[in-house]
Design a protein around this motif. Structure first.
Motif, PDB file in Angstrom:
ATOM      1  N   TYR A  39      17.319   8.418 -12.304  1.00 37.27           N
ATOM      2  CA  TYR A  39      16.716   7.740 -11.342  1.00 37.27           C
ATOM      3  C   TYR A  39      15.627   8.835 -10.735  1.00 37.27           C
ATOM      4  N   SER A  40      14.516   8.194 -10.009  1.00 37.16           N
ATOM      5  CA  SER A  40      13.535   9.000  -9.649  1.00 37.16           C
ATOM      6  C   SER A  40      13.316   8.528  -7.986  1.00 37.16           C
ATOM      7  N   LYS A  41      12.601   9.273  -7.240  1.00 42.61           N
ATOM      8  CA  LYS A  41      12.487   8.799  -6.038  1.00 42.61           C
ATOM      9  C   LYS A  41      11.341   7.886  -5.746  1.00 42.61           C
ATOM     10  N   LYS A  42      11.620   6.878  -5.064  1.00 44.11           N
ATOM     11  CA  LYS A  42      10.399   5.720  -4.736  1.00 44.11           C
ATOM     12  C   LYS A  42       9.365   6.485  -4.312  1.00 44.11           C
ATOM     13  N   THR A  43       7.955   6.065  -4.601  1.00 46.07           N
ATOM     14  CA  THR A  43       6.655   6.837  -3.842  1.00 46.07           C
ATOM     15  C   THR A  43       6.336   5.842  -2.683  1.00 46.07           C
ATOM     16  N   TYR A  44       6.433   6.484  -1.751  1.00 45.58           N
ATOM     17  CA  TYR A  44       5.857   5.801  -0.381  1.00 45.58           C
ATOM     18  C   TYR A  44       4.415   6.113  -0.087  1.00 45.58           C
ATOM     19  N   PHE A  45       4.101   7.363  -0.619  1.00 42.10           N
ATOM     20  CA  PHE A  45       2.797   7.635  -0.085  1.00 42.10           C
ATOM     21  C   PHE A  45       2.195   8.508  -1.222  1.00 42.10           C
ATOM     22  N   ALA A  75      -0.203   4.190  -0.049  1.00 41.85           N
ATOM     23  CA  ALA A  75       1.204   3.839   0.256  1.00 41.85           C
ATOM     24  C   ALA A  75       1.529   2.510   0.667  1.00 41.85           C
ATOM     25  N   THR A  76       2.903   2.361   0.773  1.00 41.67           N
ATOM     26  CA  THR A  76       3.351   1.204   1.113  1.00 41.67           C
ATOM     27  C   THR A  76       3.762   0.894   2.633  1.00 41.67           C
ATOM     28  N   VAL A  77       3.604   2.099   3.471  1.00 46.39           N
ATOM     29  CA  VAL A  77       4.132   2.202   4.777  1.00 46.39           C
ATOM     30  C   VAL A  77       3.022   2.856   5.595  1.00 46.39           C
ATOM     31  N   VAL A 125      -2.727   5.975  13.205  1.00 51.82           N
ATOM     32  CA  VAL A 125      -1.963   5.641  11.864  1.00 51.82           C
ATOM     33  C   VAL A 125      -2.669   5.164  10.796  1.00 51.82           C
ATOM     34  N   LEU A 126      -2.380   5.929   9.703  1.00 48.59           N
ATOM     35  CA  LEU A 126      -3.102   5.468   8.374  1.00 48.59           C
ATOM     36  C   LEU A 126      -2.226   4.198   7.734  1.00 48.59           C
ATOM     37  N   ALA A 127      -2.741   3.072   7.957  1.00 51.81           N
ATOM     38  CA  ALA A 127      -2.032   1.711   7.368  1.00 51.81           C
ATOM     39  C   ALA A 127      -2.272   1.821   5.622  1.00 51.81           C
ATOM     40  N   PRO A 128      -1.323   1.141   5.084  1.00 55.51           N
ATOM     41  CA  PRO A 128      -1.612   1.136   3.602  1.00 55.51           C
ATOM     42  C   PRO A 128      -2.816   0.441   3.211  1.00 55.51           C
TER      43      PRO A 128
END
Length: 184
Positions: A39-45, A75-77, A125-128
């Motif tokens: 597994y690898s960590k999901k990239t959120y940013f 990003a997705t968040v 806040v920086l939006a996706p």
């Protein structure tokens, strides 16, 4: 006596056969292969920091260099975004002055050894899929004598972008969390 000896021998053979079969069954059913997941960590940013420095070349006292540090979120968040600027120190401050753009503020600044570090935070806040405004348009080397300039061994600036998710932090706690994660 021969009969008793034969019976004992048959019993021992039976017990040995039973033990071997029991071991084989136990091994067959209870010994497995060890595997580890991949597994690898999901990239959120992720962000694109290319183009922070729009100009290179020689720079001297009082001269400016163009910059354009903009972070574009992939990003997705929602994220809180920071840019850490590390430069040589000079007389208790940085060797360069930044012409700071709108939308940014100083989070912290300090001398670290012979370096001077300033952390800037994006105030929104920086939006996706969106981008920050430019951190600034130029860096200007402070005025100094040519003798002082000749003594400088390093005149380079390093800019590093950082971010963390807005759902788990506030703008006031985000930088402390980033510092903890990266040992800054």
């Amino acid at each position: 006596m021969k009969k008793r000896f034969a019976t004992t021998l048959i019993t021992l053979a039976f017990l040995m056969t039973t033990a071997v079969v029991a071991y084989a069954i136990t091994t067959l059913f209870f010994k497995g292969e060890t595997q580890t997941s991949d597994y690898s960590k999901k990239t959120y940013f992720e962000f694109d920091g290319d183009g922070f420095f729009t100009e290179s070349g020689e720079v001297g006292p009082g001269e400016s260099m163009s910059i354009n540090p903009v972070i574009t979120s992939e990003a997705t968040v929602d994220m809180y975004v920071f840019i850490r600027v590390e430069m040589p120190g000079y007389n208790g401050a940085g060797l360069y002055e930044l012409n700071m753009g709108s939308g940014w503020s100083v989070e912290e600044e300090q001398g670290v050894g012979d370096k001077y570090v300033t952390v800037y935070r994006y105030n929104n806040v920086l939006a996706p899929g969106s981008s920050t405004s430019s951190l600034g348009s130029s860096l200007t080397m402070v005025d100094m004598s040519l003798a002082e300039y000749a003594d400088l061994s390093d005149i380079n600036v390093t800019m590093t972008g950082y971010a963390c998710g807005a759902e788990d932090e506030t703008i006031d706690t985000a930088w402390e969390s980033i510092k903890g994660n990266y040992g800054l």
